[in-house]
Design an enzyme around this catalytic site. Structure first.
Site, PDB file in Angstrom:
ATOM      1  N   HIS A  28      47.422  22.745 -27.069  1.00  0.00           N
ATOM      2  CA  HIS A  28      46.775  24.055 -26.889  1.00  0.00           C
ATOM      3  C   HIS A  28      47.793  25.079 -26.352  1.00  0.00           C
ATOM      4  O   HIS A  28      47.854  26.220 -26.818  1.00  0.00           O
ATOM      5  CB  HIS A  28      45.648  23.969 -25.851  1.00  0.00           C
ATOM      6  CG  HIS A  28      44.480  23.111 -26.228  1.00  0.00           C
ATOM      7  ND1 HIS A  28      44.141  21.969 -25.545  1.00  0.00           N
ATOM      8  CD2 HIS A  28      43.552  23.256 -27.213  1.00  0.00           C
ATOM      9  CE1 HIS A  28      43.044  21.451 -26.076  1.00  0.00           C
ATOM     10  NE2 HIS A  28      42.673  22.194 -27.091  1.00  0.00           N
ATOM     11  N   GLY A 140      45.472  25.370 -34.682  1.00  0.00           N
ATOM     12  CA  GLY A 140      46.353  24.207 -34.812  1.00  0.00           C
ATOM     13  C   GLY A 140      46.164  23.503 -36.141  1.00  0.00           C
ATOM     14  O   GLY A 140      45.030  23.305 -36.588  1.00  0.00           O
ATOM     15  N   SER A 178      45.063  15.444 -28.184  1.00  0.00           N
ATOM     16  CA  SER A 178      43.668  15.841 -28.372  1.00  0.00           C
ATOM     17  C   SER A 178      42.944  15.693 -27.041  1.00  0.00           C
ATOM     18  O   SER A 178      43.232  14.769 -26.273  1.00  0.00           O
ATOM     19  CB  SER A 178      43.017  14.922 -29.413  1.00  0.00           C
ATOM     20  OG  SER A 178      41.618  15.028 -29.343  1.00  0.00           O
ATOM     21  N   SER A 179      41.997  16.591 -26.801  1.00  0.00           N
ATOM     22  CA  SER A 179      41.206  16.492 -25.570  1.00  0.00           C
ATOM     23  C   SER A 179      40.474  15.158 -25.516  1.00  0.00           C
ATOM     24  O   SER A 179      40.274  14.587 -24.451  1.00  0.00           O
ATOM     25  CB  SER A 179      40.185  17.626 -25.507  1.00  0.00           C
ATOM     26  OG  SER A 179      40.848  18.866 -25.632  1.00  0.00           O
TER      27      SER A 179
HETATM   28  P1  AMP Z   1      39.944  22.443 -29.480  1.00  0.00           P
HETATM   29  O1  AMP Z   1      39.962  22.736 -28.015  1.00  0.00           O
HETATM   30  O2  AMP Z   1      40.033  20.995 -29.808  1.00  0.00           O
HETATM   31  O3  AMP Z   1      38.817  23.162 -30.185  1.00  0.00           O
HETATM   32  O4  AMP Z   1      41.283  23.066 -30.061  1.00  0.00           O
HETATM   33  C1  AMP Z   1      41.584  24.421 -29.907  1.00  0.00           C
HETATM   34  C2  AMP Z   1      42.753  24.768 -30.802  1.00  0.00           C
HETATM   35  O5  AMP Z   1      43.891  23.992 -30.430  1.00  0.00           O
HETATM   36  C3  AMP Z   1      42.463  24.462 -32.272  1.00  0.00           C
HETATM   37  O6  AMP Z   1      43.004  25.504 -33.080  1.00  0.00           O
HETATM   38  C4  AMP Z   1      43.186  23.159 -32.476  1.00  0.00           C
HETATM   39  O7  AMP Z   1      43.578  22.930 -33.817  1.00  0.00           O
HETATM   40  C5  AMP Z   1      44.404  23.345 -31.574  1.00  0.00           C
HETATM   41  N1  AMP Z   1      44.974  22.042 -31.224  1.00  0.00           N
HETATM   42  C6  AMP Z   1      44.290  20.949 -30.798  1.00  0.00           C
HETATM   43  N2  AMP Z   1      45.136  19.909 -30.650  1.00  0.00           N
HETATM   44  C7  AMP Z   1      46.362  20.347 -31.004  1.00  0.00           C
HETATM   45  C8  AMP Z   1      47.659  19.740 -31.079  1.00  0.00           C
HETATM   46  N3  AMP Z   1      47.848  18.448 -30.773  1.00  0.00           N
HETATM   47  N4  AMP Z   1      48.703  20.493 -31.468  1.00  0.00           N
HETATM   48  C9  AMP Z   1      48.522  21.805 -31.807  1.00  0.00           C
HETATM   49  N5  AMP Z   1      47.341  22.441 -31.758  1.00  0.00           N
HETATM   50  C10 AMP Z   1      46.267  21.714 -31.367  1.00  0.00           C
END
Ligand code: AMP
Length: 271
Positions: A28, A140, A178-179
């Site tokens: 993120h 991402g 990943s979260s």
């Molecule tokens: P999320 O909190 O999972 O909804 O992710 C928020 C943003 O962060 C989204 O655009 C995801 O694709 C991006 N993101 C999540 N994991 C990664 C990662 N490992 N590398 C780059 N971007 C990420």
């Protein structure tokens, strides 16, 4: 929010928006840093969007680490954090009045295995862009299909925002950050590396011609490592059309989704 946007406008500074669901990790933060490096006023949102969860347990178990999130955002130089409540995002309730015509994109892969998920994603991003009409939206590649869906929604709605897709950040062993990785116990965390190993296997074994044996070998690799696999697919990287045969020229992407226990992980790799 308006004050920040006006200040940026007065300085003719572009705005870069990074929507997230929190439990932030370096993946993120890399999005925030990229927007920062490009000189944008950087706005990050943290909102665990109920309408994009097709599994109530996944929503309930979604990790929340707000103090650590704020700390990381401050260190990365994020200018604004938008931390809305559910009622602020959905003052008229969770049911969406808009149906987004996503067509084919909603029928395959994540769309097939998570019914309604992409409608929820479009609903929240559309609403967020209504509140924060950013010049650039940082996403991402980790969520490959989501990037395509949001691009389609932006086109359908005629919004002025430009999408910037940033590379997937990985742990040293290859696991995509990943979260949801926080929810893996020690044994599952060790096994989780098999997702990126499987994608690497596809990348290094890819040959023009039939792809079905490659795909079934990949599924077997994941299942043997203890995963319950939703899909391993090879698709046209531009259209996401699923491929059983490769002409040796079309740009491809391998995508997979699989459960380790009750934690569902997704990943993808351009081939
Ligand atoms: P999320 O909190 O999972 O909804 O992710 C928020 C943003 O962060 C989204 O655009 C995801 O694709 C991006 N993101 C999540 N994991 C990664 C990662 N490992 N590398 C780059 N971007 C990420």
């Amino acid at each position: 929010m308006n004050l920040f946007l006006q200040k940026a406008g007065a300085k003719q500074q572009k705005t870069g928006f990074v929507p997230t669901m929190g439990a932030l990790h370096p993946g993120h933060i890399s999005l925030v840093e990229t927007a920062k490096q490009r000189g944008h006023l950087v706005i990050c949102s943290i909102f665990v969007n109920p309408t994009q969860f097709n599994d109530a347990k996944d929503f309930q178990n979604y990790p929340i680490t707000i103090e650590s999130d704020i700390d990381q955002l401050e260190k990365a130089g994020c200018d604004v954090l938008f931390l809305p409540s559910v009622s602020e995002m959905y003052p008229n309730g969770l049911a969406s009045k808009t149906h987004y015509e996503l067509g084919y994109l909603e029928t395959v892969l994540e769309g097939k295995y998570r019914p309604g998920h992409f409608q929820g994603v479009c609903q929240v991003v559309h609403r967020l862009l209504g509140i924060i009409p950013a010049d650039f939206l940082y996403l991402g590649q980790k969520d490959f299909q989501q990037c395509m869906v949001i691009k389609k929604m932006i086109g359908l709605q005629g919004l002025k925002t430009t999408i910037v897709i940033c590379p997937t950040l990985r742990e040293p062993d290859g696991l995509a950050m990943s979260s949801r990785n926080m929810r893996l116990d020690e044994k599952a965390r060790t096994r989780a590396v098999e997702i990126s190993s499987t994608l690497n296997y596809i990348k290094t074994s890819l040959q023009p011609g039939d792809l079905s044996i490659l795909k079934s070998n990949a599924i077997k690799k994941l299942n043997d490592a203890g995963f319950k696999t939703d899909y391993v697919e090879i698709a046209d990287a531009e259209t996401l059309a699923l491929k059983d045969h490769w002409d040796g020229k079309t740009k491809l992407v391998a995508l997979c989704a699989a459960f380790l226990g009750d934690v569902r992980l997704i990943d993808n790799m351009l081939l």
